[in-house]
Design a protein around this motif. Structure first.
Motif, PDB file in Angstrom:
ATOM      1  N   GLU A  75       0.814  -1.269  -0.326  1.00 57.58           N
ATOM      2  CA  GLU A  75       0.108  -0.179   0.402  1.00 57.58           C
ATOM      3  C   GLU A  75       1.207   1.196  -0.009  1.00 57.58           C
ATOM      4  O   GLU A  75       0.599   1.876  -0.477  1.00 57.58           O
ATOM      5  N   GLU A  76       1.827   1.755   1.108  1.00 56.45           N
ATOM      6  CA  GLU A  76       2.661   2.732   0.653  1.00 56.45           C
ATOM      7  C   GLU A  76       3.317   2.490  -1.003  1.00 56.45           C
ATOM      8  O   GLU A  76       3.493   4.049  -0.808  1.00 56.45           O
ATOM      9  N   ILE A  77       3.375   1.617  -1.121  1.00 52.97           N
ATOM     10  CA  ILE A  77       4.794   1.790  -2.088  1.00 52.97           C
ATOM     11  C   ILE A  77       3.742   2.305  -3.845  1.00 52.97           C
ATOM     12  O   ILE A  77       4.021   3.403  -4.119  1.00 52.97           O
ATOM     13  N   LYS A  78       2.354   1.555  -3.848  1.00 60.41           N
ATOM     14  CA  LYS A  78       1.152   2.054  -4.354  1.00 60.41           C
ATOM     15  C   LYS A  78       1.208   3.310  -4.288  1.00 60.41           C
ATOM     16  O   LYS A  78       0.869   4.533  -5.467  1.00 60.41           O
ATOM     17  N   LYS A  79       1.180   4.258  -3.671  1.00 63.37           N
ATOM     18  CA  LYS A  79       0.684   5.320  -2.865  1.00 63.37           C
ATOM     19  C   LYS A  79       1.756   5.771  -3.764  1.00 63.37           C
ATOM     20  O   LYS A  79       1.875   7.242  -4.166  1.00 63.37           O
ATOM     21  N   LEU A  80       3.133   5.893  -3.164  1.00 63.67           N
ATOM     22  CA  LEU A  80       4.412   6.154  -4.114  1.00 63.67           C
ATOM     23  C   LEU A  80       4.268   6.500  -5.803  1.00 63.67           C
ATOM     24  O   LEU A  80       4.420   7.639  -6.087  1.00 63.67           O
ATOM     25  N   ILE A  81       3.989   5.438  -5.942  1.00 63.56           N
ATOM     26  CA  ILE A  81       4.207   4.831  -7.710  1.00 63.56           C
ATOM     27  C   ILE A  81       2.438   5.664  -8.204  1.00 63.56           C
ATOM     28  O   ILE A  81       2.964   6.143  -9.302  1.00 63.56           O
ATOM     29  N   GLY A  82       1.296   5.955  -7.216  1.00 69.35           N
ATOM     30  CA  GLY A  82       0.267   6.946  -7.786  1.00 69.35           C
ATOM     31  C   GLY A  82      -0.643   5.542  -8.786  1.00 69.35           C
ATOM     32  O   GLY A  82      -0.578   4.343  -8.681  1.00 69.35           O
ATOM     33  N   ASN A  83      -0.672   5.704  -9.854  1.00 69.15           N
ATOM     34  CA  ASN A  83      -1.540   4.898 -11.286  1.00 69.15           C
ATOM     35  C   ASN A  83      -0.812   3.885 -11.689  1.00 69.15           C
ATOM     36  O   ASN A  83      -1.196   3.386 -12.481  1.00 69.15           O
ATOM     37  N   GLY A  84       0.971   4.004 -11.518  1.00 67.29           N
ATOM     38  CA  GLY A  84       1.732   3.480 -12.318  1.00 67.29           C
ATOM     39  C   GLY A  84       1.211   2.190 -11.693  1.00 67.29           C
ATOM     40  O   GLY A  84       1.009   1.508 -10.605  1.00 67.29           O
ATOM     41  N   GLU A  85       1.986   1.121 -12.555  1.00 65.50           N
ATOM     42  CA  GLU A  85       1.790  -0.459 -12.306  1.00 65.50           C
ATOM     43  C   GLU A  85       2.907  -1.017 -10.702  1.00 65.50           C
ATOM     44  O   GLU A  85       3.815  -0.640 -11.885  1.00 65.50           O
ATOM     45  N   ILE A  86       2.391  -1.589 -10.343  1.00 74.02           N
ATOM     46  CA  ILE A  86       3.930  -2.181  -9.080  1.00 74.02           C
ATOM     47  C   ILE A  86       4.329  -2.888  -9.795  1.00 74.02           C
ATOM     48  O   ILE A  86       3.765  -4.170  -9.978  1.00 74.02           O
ATOM     49  N   PRO A  87       5.480  -3.090  -9.656  1.00 77.58           N
ATOM     50  CA  PRO A  87       6.476  -4.339 -10.439  1.00 77.58           C
ATOM     51  C   PRO A  87       6.765  -5.291  -9.218  1.00 77.58           C
ATOM     52  O   PRO A  87       6.081  -4.577  -8.011  1.00 77.58           O
ATOM     53  N   LYS A  88       6.690  -6.430  -9.978  1.00 81.64           N
ATOM     54  CA  LYS A  88       6.843  -7.484  -8.578  1.00 81.64           C
ATOM     55  C   LYS A  88       8.414  -7.344  -8.057  1.00 81.64           C
ATOM     56  O   LYS A  88       9.299  -7.303  -8.451  1.00 81.64           O
TER      57      LYS A  88
END
Length: 160
Positions: A75-88
């Protein structure tokens, strides 16, 4: 032309009976020897279990213990990246972490260090944990054992 009664004469019946008995013995011997050879091959080819019950239990406990931290880091990484896809993100693959923004890298590294401690606290080495994780992808029996252990641990209070 032979009569039907000639086909069933005493000597003919003995010959037919002997031939049937002979072929029966050969067939039975073949089946028995085949059964022994197959069973010995099966034992020789059966590999030892890759993971024992203690390791399965430790693995399941570690997975349950690290899940809240994994979700939080995600969730923290998702907030930082925004709408971008979170890599594995794979903890033992530095390339999977180095592609993240700096702050996300810090979160991933902290999560990985925490996950490694959880694995060790549950009686496994990190390489054992990774080996089980990889084996789960191809081994349905192991997958079922881990799944059942996870269910049992979640239903039993004070199991962790």
């Amino acid at each position: 032309m032979k009569k039907i009664s000639d086909l069933f004469s005493r000597s003919n019946r003995k010959r037919i009976l002997f031939q049937s008995f002979f072929f029966g013995v050969i067939a039975t011997a073949g089946v028995i020897s085949n059964a022994f050879s197959l069973s010995s091959k099966a034992y020789a080819q059966t590999p030892p279990p890759i993971v024992n019950n203690t390791e399965i239990n430790s693995y399941a406990q570690a997975v349950l213990a690290m899940e809240p931290a994994r979700q939080n880091a995600f969730e923290e990484i998702k907030k930082l990246i925004g709408n971008g896809e979170i890599p594995k993100i794979v903890c033992n693959d530095p390339n999977s972490i180095s592609g993240l923004p700096k702050k996300a890298q810090d979160i991933a590294v902290n999560y990985c260090a925490h996950a490694q401690k959880i694995v060790q606290d549950n009686g496994l080495r990190f390489d054992q944990f990774n080996k089980i994780t990889i084996e789960l992808q191809n081994n349905n029996m192991l997958k079922r054992q881990v799944y059942n252990t996870l269910l049992r641990l979640q239903q039993t209070p004070d199991s962790r």
